[in-house]
Design a protein around this motif. Structure first.
Motif, PDB file in Angstrom:
ATOM      1  N   GLY A 112       0.833  -1.218   0.010  1.00 26.79           N
ATOM      2  CA  GLY A 112       0.019  -0.039   0.186  1.00 26.79           C
ATOM      3  C   GLY A 112       0.738   1.080   0.058  1.00 26.79           C
ATOM      4  O   GLY A 112       1.936   1.270   0.431  1.00 26.79           O
ATOM      5  N   ALA A 113       0.228   2.641  -0.513  1.00 30.94           N
ATOM      6  CA  ALA A 113       1.109   3.563  -0.368  1.00 30.94           C
ATOM      7  C   ALA A 113       0.321   4.625   0.224  1.00 30.94           C
ATOM      8  O   ALA A 113      -1.083   4.724   0.248  1.00 30.94           O
ATOM      9  CB  ALA A 113       1.123   4.121  -1.856  1.00 30.94           C
ATOM     10  N   SER A 114       1.080   5.472   1.195  1.00 33.98           N
ATOM     11  CA  SER A 114       0.566   6.352   2.101  1.00 33.98           C
ATOM     12  C   SER A 114       0.419   7.740   1.505  1.00 33.98           C
ATOM     13  O   SER A 114       1.088   7.954   0.289  1.00 33.98           O
ATOM     14  CB  SER A 114       1.242   6.375   3.438  1.00 33.98           C
ATOM     15  N   ASN A 115      -0.135   8.706   2.000  1.00 32.75           N
ATOM     16  CA  ASN A 115      -0.359  10.220   1.495  1.00 32.75           C
ATOM     17  C   ASN A 115       1.046  10.921   2.604  1.00 32.75           C
ATOM     18  O   ASN A 115       1.160  12.003   2.300  1.00 32.75           O
ATOM     19  CB  ASN A 115      -1.556  10.705   1.543  1.00 32.75           C
ATOM     20  N   THR A 116       1.387  10.086   3.408  1.00 28.50           N
ATOM     21  CA  THR A 116       2.328  10.695   4.176  1.00 28.50           C
ATOM     22  C   THR A 116       3.684  10.362   4.005  1.00 28.50           C
ATOM     23  O   THR A 116       3.892   8.916   3.409  1.00 28.50           O
ATOM     24  CB  THR A 116       2.049  10.226   5.752  1.00 28.50           C
ATOM     25  N   GLY A 117       4.686  11.066   3.763  1.00 28.47           N
ATOM     26  CA  GLY A 117       6.214  10.444   3.629  1.00 28.47           C
ATOM     27  C   GLY A 117       7.080  11.651   3.692  1.00 28.47           C
ATOM     28  O   GLY A 117       6.929  12.457   4.490  1.00 28.47           O
ATOM     29  N   GLY A 118       8.128  11.654   2.902  1.00 31.62           N
ATOM     30  CA  GLY A 118       9.176  12.583   2.629  1.00 31.62           C
ATOM     31  C   GLY A 118       8.719  14.072   2.424  1.00 31.62           C
ATOM     32  O   GLY A 118       9.403  14.939   2.467  1.00 31.62           O
ATOM     33  N   LEU A 121      10.131  13.132  11.503  1.00 34.12           N
ATOM     34  CA  LEU A 121      10.597  11.790  11.232  1.00 34.12           C
ATOM     35  C   LEU A 121       9.831  10.875  11.866  1.00 34.12           C
ATOM     36  O   LEU A 121       9.664   9.641  11.429  1.00 34.12           O
ATOM     37  CB  LEU A 121      12.009  11.726  11.593  1.00 34.12           C
ATOM     38  N   GLU A 122       9.777  10.801  13.220  1.00 32.27           N
ATOM     39  CA  GLU A 122       8.989  10.121  14.125  1.00 32.27           C
ATOM     40  C   GLU A 122       7.504   9.623  13.476  1.00 32.27           C
ATOM     41  O   GLU A 122       7.132   8.518  13.646  1.00 32.27           O
ATOM     42  CB  GLU A 122       8.937  10.451  15.511  1.00 32.27           C
ATOM     43  N   GLY A 123       6.934  10.890  12.953  1.00 33.27           N
ATOM     44  CA  GLY A 123       5.390  10.558  12.775  1.00 33.27           C
ATOM     45  C   GLY A 123       5.439   9.700  11.461  1.00 33.27           C
ATOM     46  O   GLY A 123       4.499   8.973  11.383  1.00 33.27           O
ATOM     47  N   VAL A 124       6.216   9.694  10.584  1.00 32.20           N
ATOM     48  CA  VAL A 124       6.121   8.772   9.307  1.00 32.20           C
ATOM     49  C   VAL A 124       6.906   7.254   9.943  1.00 32.20           C
ATOM     50  O   VAL A 124       6.049   6.572   9.498  1.00 32.20           O
ATOM     51  CB  VAL A 124       7.482   9.153   8.267  1.00 32.20           C
ATOM     52  N   ALA A 125       7.697   7.427  10.867  1.00 33.26           N
ATOM     53  CA  ALA A 125       8.017   5.957  11.426  1.00 33.26           C
ATOM     54  C   ALA A 125       6.620   5.353  12.074  1.00 33.26           C
ATOM     55  O   ALA A 125       6.336   4.269  12.070  1.00 33.26           O
ATOM     56  CB  ALA A 125       8.985   6.342  12.253  1.00 33.26           C
ATOM     57  N   PHE A 126       5.866   6.192  12.761  1.00 34.08           N
ATOM     58  CA  PHE A 126       4.442   5.448  13.394  1.00 34.08           C
ATOM     59  C   PHE A 126       3.635   4.909  12.477  1.00 34.08           C
ATOM     60  O   PHE A 126       2.926   4.196  12.687  1.00 34.08           O
ATOM     61  CB  PHE A 126       4.116   7.013  14.219  1.00 34.08           C
ATOM     62  N   GLY A 153      17.497  13.784  20.645  1.00 31.92           N
ATOM     63  CA  GLY A 153      16.773  12.354  21.198  1.00 31.92           C
ATOM     64  C   GLY A 153      15.402  12.711  20.804  1.00 31.92           C
ATOM     65  O   GLY A 153      14.966  13.461  19.926  1.00 31.92           O
ATOM     66  N   PRO A 154      14.512  11.635  21.150  1.00 33.75           N
ATOM     67  CA  PRO A 154      12.935  11.678  20.846  1.00 33.75           C
ATOM     68  C   PRO A 154      12.413  13.070  21.160  1.00 33.75           C
ATOM     69  O   PRO A 154      12.580  13.964  22.089  1.00 33.75           O
ATOM     70  CB  PRO A 154      12.456  10.645  21.948  1.00 33.75           C
ATOM     71  N   ALA A 155      11.444  13.201  20.103  1.00 33.65           N
ATOM     72  CA  ALA A 155      10.901  14.482  20.076  1.00 33.65           C
ATOM     73  C   ALA A 155       9.891  14.624  21.518  1.00 33.65           C
ATOM     74  O   ALA A 155       9.480  13.743  22.076  1.00 33.65           O
ATOM     75  CB  ALA A 155       9.740  14.644  19.072  1.00 33.65           C
ATOM     76  N   SER A 156       9.825  16.033  21.598  1.00 34.06           N
ATOM     77  CA  SER A 156       9.072  16.515  22.984  1.00 34.06           C
ATOM     78  C   SER A 156       7.438  16.367  22.600  1.00 34.06           C
ATOM     79  O   SER A 156       6.719  16.568  23.667  1.00 34.06           O
ATOM     80  CB  SER A 156       9.431  17.872  23.446  1.00 34.06           C
ATOM     81  N   TYR A 157       7.153  16.226  21.578  1.00 28.29           N
ATOM     82  CA  TYR A 157       5.473  16.095  21.353  1.00 28.29           C
ATOM     83  C   TYR A 157       5.337  15.353  19.851  1.00 28.29           C
ATOM     84  O   TYR A 157       6.302  14.702  19.453  1.00 28.29           O
ATOM     85  CB  TYR A 157       5.070  17.697  20.777  1.00 28.29           C
ATOM     86  N   VAL A 158       4.188  15.136  19.751  1.00 30.63           N
ATOM     87  CA  VAL A 158       3.970  14.105  18.590  1.00 30.63           C
ATOM     88  C   VAL A 158       3.131  14.777  17.453  1.00 30.63           C
ATOM     89  O   VAL A 158       2.385  15.659  17.662  1.00 30.63           O
ATOM     90  CB  VAL A 158       2.609  13.132  19.138  1.00 30.63           C
ATOM     91  N   ARG A 159       3.588  14.239  16.396  1.00 38.91           N
ATOM     92  CA  ARG A 159       3.465  15.081  14.953  1.00 38.91           C
ATOM     93  C   ARG A 159       2.801  13.919  13.880  1.00 38.91           C
ATOM     94  O   ARG A 159       3.623  13.233  13.717  1.00 38.91           O
ATOM     95  CB  ARG A 159       4.337  15.895  14.714  1.00 38.91           C
TER      96      ARG A 159
END
Length: 490
Positions: A302-308, A372-377, A330-336
């Motif tokens: 599948g292909a997301s609409n989220t990415g680079g 970067l973390e959001g795409v990994a999620f 280190g890890p971000a202080s918030y979620v995106r």
């Protein structure tokens, strides 16, 4: 004997992969160990796109570009191309061209994103609903099936064939019509499970399937290079033309993910997950669908609409410094959730989905890290969905695409997934086409080609110290998606 001259070792046999992309043609020649011997590229005219949803390209530009890139590639080889024993062509999925009796285009190629036949595709969806449901497919607005019908209604009796890009090039290489592979045929209405065109759909739309090519398995022979093409390209006459696969599928197999349980995550403009399963698995949400593997297995993806795309506003020259700062912080202080468009299509389907933030960044590096973390999620959600559908995911995740060049992003992905991520060299369409050209020629099958020719890059392990924070952020991310009603509870 000392006075005896030794004959030089002849060059090893080689294969060529051809990628006919949207903006250019890329040709890559490799030997049986995957070593690059020569390569070349030729530009194509940009597609003409309109506000009404049409997207066209001059199909007459394809062969001159392929011919030029082949000539420069073979000219750089030690034996001038005589060592090339096979070639395969891959192209964009769903691009078609109407041709007349002589094989010449009757008009422009209709590109993979052309929407002129959206109403015909809606009819095709209704007419074949039982078949599509069994296959876990849907006929979208840009499917080639409806555009093929449009070609018949537009050109009438002058239309003799509707070809995908590889058959158009294959005819030039061999001097005669050639088959298509079941990968390029998928969006034109081919049922790879039953091994037939969707006859009830074509009957309902008044389209004779004989206007479409015969279909074969990727990697099998479609013909041989004829004398005129040999003279024009430097390929040897009699060189085997093997059936390729679509650009996405060829890019997948280029990573070496060719056996059941192996998956590759590609971060380009958007995120794409592709893998191999032994059996066809239907996804009721329509978040992903399956191509057929050359050896009869299945290729769910599948292909997301989220990415680079979430980094598109950052000047490329600034990315290394931001990556370094993101790694140090280190890890971000918030979620995106770094969705830049309206709506999401994978790993969940929601027309209402929009990007969001839970909190705010401390600084630019923190914002970058959160993206970067959001795409990994999203990648973890995708793999979890695959596993819930009963498809095992084995070993490291193969990584490809521009995002895999970022060391910090790859480490974040490994940590979020809690599994190693293997960055793969030469994970590109032309190399995947070369693997298919080597199948049955240099090597016994695709698995043997991949084992001998794919060179794995670095294996990136999870970062244990960062895992608790990323696990907590991932949990917040999932809760937020469900709270908005975008992510089902299954």
């Amino acid at each position: 004997m000392s006075g005896e001259s030794r004959r030089p070792t002849p060059p090893s046999p080689a294969v060529i992969g051809i990628d006919v992309a949207t903006a250019s043609v890329r040709v890559l020649c490799v030997d049986g160990q995957g070593r690059v011997l020569a390569e070349a590229q030729a530009d194509l005219p940009p597609p003409v796109r309109t506000a009404t949803g049409t997207s066209e390209q001059d199909a007459r530009s394809w062969w001159p570009a392929v011919r030029s890139a082949l000539r420069r590639t073979t000219g750089a080889l030690p034996r001038g191309g005589r060592e090339v024993i096979a070639v395969a062509v891959s192209a964009t999925s769903g691009t078609i061209v109407p041709t007349g009796k002589d094989g010449e285009p009757l008009g422009p190629a209709l590109m993979y994103d052309d929407r002129r036949a959206a109403d015909l595709n809606a009819e095709a969806q209704r007419a074949g609903s039982a078949r599509w449901d069994t296959l876990g497919l849907s006929v979208g607005p840009t499917a080639a099936l409806g555009r093929a019908v449009w070609c018949l209604r537009t050109y009438g009796s002058a239309l003799h064939h509707v070809l995908h890009t590889p058959e158009f090039i294959g005819r030039e290489l061999t001097g005669r019509p050639v088959a298509t592979d079941w990968s390029h045929a998928l969006k034109s209405g081919y049922d790879a499970r039953a091994g037939e065109w969707a006859h009830e759909v074509f009957d309902a739309l008044g389209f004779p399937p004989g206007l479409l090519p015969s279909v074969g398995a990727p990697g099998t022979e479609a013909g041989t290079v004829g004398p005129e093409a040999a003279e024009a390209t430097g390929l040897p006459e009699g060189c085997s033309l093997r059936l390729g696969m679509t650009d996405g599928c060829a890019g997948q197999i280029a990573t070496g993910a060719v056996e059941p349980g192996r998956f590759v995550g590609v971060i380009g403009t958007t995120y794409v997950l592709k893998g191999v399963s032994e059996h066809l698995v239907r996804d009721a949400t329509g978040a992903f669908y399956s191509h057929r593997h050359p050896d009869g297995w299945w290729l769910p993806g599948g292909a997301s609409n989220t990415g680079g795309e979430c980094l598109a506003d950052i000047a490329p020259a600034r990315l290394p410094a931001l990556d370094a700062a993101a790694a140090a912080g280190g890890p971000a202080s918030y979620v995106r959730y770094p969705l830049c468009r309206d709506g999401e299509r994978f790993p969940f389907v929601s027309g209402e989905a929009r990007g969001f933030e839970l909190g705010g960044p401390r600084d630019e590096a923190d914002s970058h890290r959160a993206a970067l973390e959001g795409v990994a999620f999203l990648e973890r959600l995708a793999l979890e969905r695959v596993e819930r559908l009963g498809i095992p995911v084995l070993g490291p995740l193969h990584a490809a695409g521009g995002g895999s060049r970022s060391a910090v992003w790859t480490a974040i992905r490994a940590t979020v997934l809690d599994r190693p991520v293997r960055v793969v060299e030469r994970a590109e369409t032309a190399f995947g086409a070369a693997l298919l050209a080597a199948t049955g020629t240099l090597h016994e099958d695709l698995a043997a080609s991949a084992a001998a020719m794919v060179h794995s890059g670095a294996l990136v392990e999870p970062v244990p110290a960062e895992r608790p924070a990323l696990e907590e952020s991932y949990g917040r991310f999932v809760v937020a998606l469900r709270g908005r009603g975008w992510l089902p509870d299954d």
